[in-house]
Design an enzyme around this catalytic site. Structure first.
Site, mmCIF file in Angstrom:
data_model
loop_
_atom_site.group_PDB
_atom_site.id
_atom_site.type_symbol
_atom_site.label_atom_id
_atom_site.label_comp_id
_atom_site.label_asym_id
_atom_site.label_seq_id
_atom_site.Cartn_x
_atom_site.Cartn_y
_atom_site.Cartn_z
ATOM 1 N N LYS A 1 14.604 -59.840 16.624
ATOM 2 C CA LYS A 1 13.589 -58.717 16.095
ATOM 3 C C LYS A 1 12.786 -59.622 15.046
ATOM 4 O O LYS A 1 11.463 -59.246 14.993
ATOM 5 C CB LYS A 1 14.422 -57.779 15.305
ATOM 6 C CG LYS A 1 15.253 -56.863 16.348
ATOM 7 C CD LYS A 1 16.135 -56.010 15.660
ATOM 8 C CE LYS A 1 17.074 -54.937 16.635
ATOM 9 N NZ LYS A 1 18.012 -54.245 15.827
ATOM 10 N N ASP B 1 14.312 -47.571 12.387
ATOM 11 C CA ASP B 1 15.147 -47.400 13.545
ATOM 12 C C ASP B 1 15.160 -45.725 13.888
ATOM 13 O O ASP B 1 15.528 -45.402 14.951
ATOM 14 C CB ASP B 1 16.484 -47.718 13.362
ATOM 15 C CG ASP B 1 16.756 -49.186 14.088
ATOM 16 O OD1 ASP B 1 15.853 -49.407 14.995
ATOM 17 O OD2 ASP B 1 17.797 -49.713 13.823
ATOM 18 N N GLN C 1 21.351 -53.648 10.659
ATOM 19 C CA GLN C 1 21.744 -53.732 12.107
ATOM 20 C C GLN C 1 23.115 -53.262 12.074
ATOM 21 O O GLN C 1 24.029 -53.392 11.161
ATOM 22 C CB GLN C 1 21.486 -55.373 12.050
ATOM 23 C CG GLN C 1 22.232 -55.770 13.483
ATOM 24 C CD GLN C 1 21.297 -55.217 14.439
ATOM 25 O OE1 GLN C 1 20.132 -55.228 14.399
ATOM 26 N NE2 GLN C 1 21.755 -55.060 15.581
#
Ligand code: NAD
Length: 299
Positions: free
Chosen positions: A55, A122, A99
């Site tokens: 990422k 997200d 994460q």
């Protein structure tokens, strides 16, 4: 023998990433600082560490600035909540990505709930889930957003089509069903899950069939309507002694058999996966634009 068109997720993701790069360049050319993404990584899960590296690499290539905050797995939930509070208040941070999964002693839900919904790139905060359900602008989770982009850029229309989504997770199945039924997408959507009866019969009604299950090969050729679009989200490790690492990656769809029935199909790997990172970049740029619109002194 008829073979489905393969949807090349790598090529489409590359195109999205190049577009984000151009938009970021145009953004910074106006004198603004680049969008800024902070990734929070707790513990030493090698898969998570590798996802985070991917990422950050993709962000840098798109001209997005950022950093990774790494913490030992012994970090307490209270301390992590403190980190989130600090990032929420930091005006130089546009997007925050925690994460997952987090170590067992930390409650994922409590951490996500603490994120500012306007930095939640997200799209996992309930405010963003609510915005999506209500048809309002917000952050859409990257994998379902990427699937919509794959369809659009392959010239596959959804209006009036019968879509069947197998899997009802908050990460993929539910938000994808919302996106497909939204005004503008206009599909008629059925969501299936582990308790669905006659799964094969329901799947065979689909013009667009999405498998987001996590069981290798669960969707067989017999469950696919001839000519249907098949989107395979699953990423499963299947034992393969012929490979040095001892396994290969497989989707939820029996690809070799399915491609003889379907009209369009995504491979695994190289289908939905690459789109997830591409949409994260797009969401981060969107976050920066929203923040600038809400705060003109920020640049
Ligand atoms: P999940 O475990 O949260 O959800 C799985 C869903 O499948 C559940 O809703 C369950 O009801 C349903 N299910 C399980 N067994 C079933 C059965 N026999 N019949 C019908 N439905 C059944 O998983 P998730 O987070 O949604 O992920 C699904 C898959 O997608 C996993 O393989 C995951 O690794 C993969 N994934 C890929 C990406 C990507 O970027 N390509 C992103 C997220 C998830």
């Amino acid at each position: 023998m008829q073979q489905a068109n393969t949807i090349d997720g790598r090529a489409i993701a590359r195109a999205v990433r190049t577009e984000v790069r151009s938009k970021v360049d145009a953004w910074t050319a106006g004198g603004r600082r680049p969008p800024y993404l902070t990734v929070v990584l707790v513990g030493d899960n090698p898969a998570s560490a590798s996802y985070v590296r991917g990422k950050m690499r993709a962000s840098a290539q798109a001209g997005i600035a950022g950093d990774t905050l790494r913490f030992e797995s012994s970090l307490t939930e209270e301390s992590l909540l403190g980190v989130i509070d600090r990032l929420n208040a930091d005006r130089s941070v546009d997007g925050i990505l925690v994460q997952l999964p987090l170590p067992g002693h930390i409650n994922d839900r409590r951490i996500i709930a603490r994120l500012s919904p306007d930095k939640d790139v997200d799209g996992l905060h309930v405010v963003n889930a609510g915005r999506l359900a209500a048809g309002q602008a917000g952050f859409v989770p990257c994998t379902p957003a990427g699937i919509m982009e794959l369809l659009r850029r392959s010239g596959i229309t959804t209006s009036g089509k019968r879509a069947v989504v197998v899997g009802r997770s908050n990460l993929v199945g539910k938000p994808l069903a919302q996106l497909l039924m939204q005004k503008g997408a206009d599909a008629t959507v059925t969501v299936c899950h582990s308790r669905t009866r006659n799964l094969s019969v329901v799947c065979r009604e689909a013009d667009i069939l999405v498998a987001a299950i996590g069981r290798a090969g669960l969707i067989t050729a017999g469950m696919i309507k001839p000519g249907a679009v098949v989107i395979d989200v699953g990423i499963n490790r299947v034992d393969d002694p012929a490979r040095e690492r001892g396994y290969r990656l497989a989707g939820d769809v029996d690809f070799e058999a399915a491609r003889r029935v379907a009209g369009w199909i995504t491979p695994v790997p190289g289908g939905v996966g690459p789109m997830t990172i591409a949409m994260l970049l797009s969401n981060t740029l969107f976050a920066a634009q929203r923040h600038a619109a809400g705060n003109n002194n920020r640049a």
